[in-house]
Design an enzyme around this catalytic site. Structure first.
Site, PDB file in Angstrom:
ATOM      1  N   LYS A 197     -14.281   1.163  -3.636  1.00  0.00           N
ATOM      2  CA  LYS A 197     -15.320   1.655  -2.709  1.00  0.00           C
ATOM      3  C   LYS A 197     -16.365   2.448  -3.474  1.00  0.00           C
ATOM      4  O   LYS A 197     -17.567   2.292  -3.244  1.00  0.00           O
ATOM      5  CB  LYS A 197     -14.699   2.558  -1.643  1.00  0.00           C
ATOM      6  N   HIS A 216       6.784 -27.079  -1.834  1.00  0.00           N
ATOM      7  CA  HIS A 216       6.052 -28.142  -2.536  1.00  0.00           C
ATOM      8  C   HIS A 216       4.877 -27.579  -3.324  1.00  0.00           C
ATOM      9  O   HIS A 216       3.978 -28.320  -3.707  1.00  0.00           O
ATOM     10  CB  HIS A 216       5.602 -29.199  -1.524  1.00  0.00           C
ATOM     11  N   GLU A 239       0.832  -1.206   0.000  1.00  0.00           N
ATOM     12  CA  GLU A 239       0.000   0.000   0.000  1.00  0.00           C
ATOM     13  C   GLU A 239       0.873   1.266   0.000  1.00  0.00           C
ATOM     14  O   GLU A 239       0.446   2.317  -0.463  1.00  0.00           O
ATOM     15  CB  GLU A 239      -0.922  -0.011   1.230  1.00  0.00           C
TER      16      GLU A 239
HETATM   17  O1  PA5 Z   1      -2.950   1.621   5.903  1.00  0.00           O
HETATM   18  C1  PA5 Z   1      -4.037   2.143   5.762  1.00  0.00           C
HETATM   19  O2  PA5 Z   1      -4.218   3.355   5.928  1.00  0.00           O
HETATM   20  C2  PA5 Z   1      -5.260   1.320   5.436  1.00  0.00           C
HETATM   21  O3  PA5 Z   1      -4.919   0.005   5.147  1.00  0.00           O
HETATM   22  C3  PA5 Z   1      -6.255   1.358   6.571  1.00  0.00           C
HETATM   23  O4  PA5 Z   1      -5.650   0.883   7.736  1.00  0.00           O
HETATM   24  C4  PA5 Z   1      -7.508   0.535   6.253  1.00  0.00           C
HETATM   25  O5  PA5 Z   1      -8.068   0.937   5.051  1.00  0.00           O
HETATM   26  C5  PA5 Z   1      -8.532   0.677   7.366  1.00  0.00           C
HETATM   27  O6  PA5 Z   1      -8.880   2.020   7.520  1.00  0.00           O
HETATM   28  P1  PA5 Z   1      -9.617   2.544   8.806  1.00  0.00           P
HETATM   29  O7  PA5 Z   1      -8.739   2.357   9.973  1.00  0.00           O
HETATM   30  O8  PA5 Z   1      -9.882   3.991   8.518  1.00  0.00           O
HETATM   31  O9  PA5 Z   1     -10.898   1.758   8.939  1.00  0.00           O
END
Ligand code: PA5
Length: 443
Positions: A419, A305, A284
Site C-alpha cells: 500500500k 490432472h 494472514e
Molecule cells: O483480515 C483482515 O483484517 C484483512 O484481510 C481485511 O479484511 C482486508 O484488508 C479488508 O480490510 P477492510 O475491511 O478494512 O477494508
C-alpha cells in the site's frame, strides 16, 4: 458434527508426538480464553456465535428482505476478510449453474476485491438500467480497492435510481466511528452495521460482514449461526474431545517435522471459495516473523490432472487436509449402456458420489504412500449448519495454532508494504517523501 481424522499423519509424526502437544494446546486455548495472548484486543470472534441474538438476526433478515425486494442485483463491495467469508458460503450453497438457472432473489455480485479496469467496466456495464443495491463492507473504511469500487457504484446507483432510492438500497458495514465509509454512511443516512472493534476482518464472517450478503442471497443464517454455536461449545472442550485443538496440534507437529505447506483439498467444486477463505484466515494470521505454514489449495479430482503430479512426487514438504462431504444434496446414478463402448458398465447403477468417494480414498492412499501426510475433515452435508461448524472450527484451530507458533494471529503488518509503495507511486497527498524516494529507486 465435524469428524476429524488425523490417523494418516501417523506414518510421519506419531500419535504420541501429536498427543504430547495437548498441554501446550491447553495453554494456547487458555491464553485465548483469558485474553493473555498477543493481539488480545481482537478476540471478539471467540464468543461471537453464542452472543448472536434472535433480534440481531431479525434485523439482518429485514435488511436483506428490503434488498431482495428492491433489487435485481446486489453488489457486495469488500476485500479480504470483508469479502471472502460471504463469497465462500454463498458459492458453497448455490446451484453450480446459478448464473444460468437464476435464483429466486437478486444476483449477488462482488466488487472492490481487485482493481481490474475490465472487471469494473464490465460490472458497471452489466448494471446499466438495472435496479441494483450495494453493500459496502470495510472495517477500516479506507481500503483503496473497496473505496474505488464503491465510488463508481454509488454514483451509478444514484444516477440510475435517484438519491432517495439509492439511500434505501445502499448499506454500509464498517467501524462505529472511524473511516470514510462511516462518514459517508452517516452523511447519506444509509442503513449501517458496525463491525465490532474486537473482531478482525478474517474472523468477521459471523458478523453482518458475512451474514447480510448470505441472507440477501437467500440462505439460512439461523442455521449457519447454529452450526457455529454448536462448534463454539465443542471447540472449547478438552483436547481429547476437541477437533479444533487436535487439528492445530497435528498441523504444528507436521510443521516442526518439516512439512511447511498445507494443501486444502476438496472433492466438491462448490468448496473452492471455502479454500480461498481458509487461505486468507491461516495465511494472514500465521505468516509473520519468518514463520507459518503456507496455505495452498486444490479442487479435486480436477487438479489431480494438474497439481496431482506435484503432490505425488514433488518436494516432500507438504501435507494435505481434505474436506469431505459425506452426503451430496442430489442423487444421480450412472446409467447402463447396451453397447458399453466406453467400458463403464462396471459403474452402472452406482451413484456418482460413490465414484467420487473411491477417487478420494484412492488418492489418500496414493498420497500417503508418496510421502504426504493426510488430515481428513468430514462434514455430513454441504448446508448452512455444517458450514457454520466448519467456519468456527477453522477459526478456533487457527487461533490455537498461532499461539503454538508464537505469532500474533490478529495483525497483518506485512499488508501495509504494498500500500505504501502504491500510494507513493500514485502521488497520494501526504506521501510526498515516499514518492520522491520510490521514483529515485525506479530511475
Ligand atoms: O483480515 C483482515 O483484517 C484483512 O484481510 C481485511 O479484511 C482486508 O484488508 C479488508 O480490510 P477492510 O475491511 O478494512 O477494508
Amino acid at each position: 458434527m465435524i469428524k476429524l481424522d488425523i490417523t494418516k499423519v501417523a506414518p510421519f509424526v506419531s500419535a504420541e508426538t501429536v498427543n504430547a502437544l495437548s498441554a501446550r494446546v491447553a495453554e494456547a486455548q487458555k491464553s485465548l480464553e483469558q485474553g493473555t495472548c498477543p493481539g488480545n484486543d481482537f478476540l471478539g470472534w471467540l464468543h461471537l456465535p453464542s452472543g448472536i441474538t434472535p433480534e440481531f438476526l431479525a434485523d439482518i433478515k429485514a435488511t436483506a428482505a428490503t434488498l431482495r425486494s428492491e433489487c435485481d442485483a446486489v453488489v457486495v463491495a469488500g476485500i479480504g476478510g470483508s469479502y471472502l467469508g460471504a463469497k465462500a458460503v454463498i458459492e458453497a450453497l448455490s446451484n453450480s449453474f446459478q448464473w444460468l438457472v437464476g435464483s429466486n432473489g437478486p444476483a449477488i455480485l462482488f466488487a472492490g476485491n481487485n482493481i481490474g479496469e475490465d472487471y469494473l467496466s464490465e460490472l458497471t456495464t452489466y448494471l446499466k438500467g438495472k435496479k441494483f443495491g450495494v453493500i459496502n463492507i470495510s472495517k477500516s473504511g479506507t481500503t483503496t480497492e473497496t473505496a474505488l469500487a464503491f465510488r463508481l457504484l454509488k454514483k451509478q446507483c444514484e444516477e440510475q435510481m435517484g438519491k432517495d432510492v439509492a439511500r434505501k438500497v445502499i448499506v454500509a458495514i464498517t467501524d462505529a466511528k472511524r473511516g470514510a465509509a462511516r462518514t459517508c454512511a452517516d452523511k447519506e443516512g444509509y442503513k449501517s452495521y458496525v463491525i465490532p472493534d474486537n473482531v478482525g476482518g478474517r474472523f468477521s464472517v459471523l458478523t453482518p460482514v458475512g451474514l447480510l450478503p448470505i441472507a440477501v442471497a437467500g440462505f439460512d443464517i439461523d442455521q449457519l449461526v447454529k452450526g457455529a454455536q454448536d462448534m463454539e461449545k465443542t471447540a472449547a472442550a478438552p483436547f481429547a474431545e476437541n477437533p479444533a485443538a487436535q487439528y492445530a496440534a497435528a498441523r504444528y507437529a507436521l510443521y516442526t517435522a518439516g512439512k511447511k505447506i498445507e494443501i486444502l483439498a476438496n472433492y466438491q467444486p462448490k468448496l473452492h471459495f471455502i479454500a480461498e477463505w481458509w487461505k486468507q484466515l491461516f495465511g494472514e494470521s500465521e505468516g509473520k516473523d519468518g514463520k507459518g505454514i503456507y496455505p495452498a489449495s486444490v479442487d479435486l479430482t480436477t487438479d489431480l490432472h494438474s497439481m496431482g503430479q506435484w503432490i505425488q512426487e514433488g518436494e516432500r514438504t507438504i501435507f494435505e487436509t481434505v474436506i469431505s462431504v459425506e452426503q451430496p444434496e442430489h442423487k444421480l446414478l450412472f446409467p447402463s449402456d447396451d453397447e458399453n463402448l466406453d467400458g463403464l458398465n462396471f459403474l452402472a447403477g452406482k451413484r456418482v458420489d460413490e465414484v467420487n468417494k473411491m477417487a478420494e480414498l484412492g488418492t489418500q492412499l496414493a498420497h500417503v504412500d508418496g510421502g504426504v501426510p493426510n488430515i481428513r475433515i468430514a462434514i455430513d452435508r454441504l448446508d448452512a449448519y455444517h458450514l457454520g461448524q466448519l467456519i468456527y472450527f477453522f477459526e478456533k484451530a487457527c487461533g490455537i495454532h498461532c499461539q503454538l507458533l508464537g505469532v500474533n494471529a490478529f495483525n497483518q503488518p506485512g499488508v501495509e508494504a504494498y500500500k505504501k509503495n502504491m500510494f507513493a507511486l500514485l502521488g497520494k497527498p501526504g506521501y510526498e517523501k515516499e514518492t520522491e524516494a520510490i521514483k529515485a529507486r525506479l530511475k
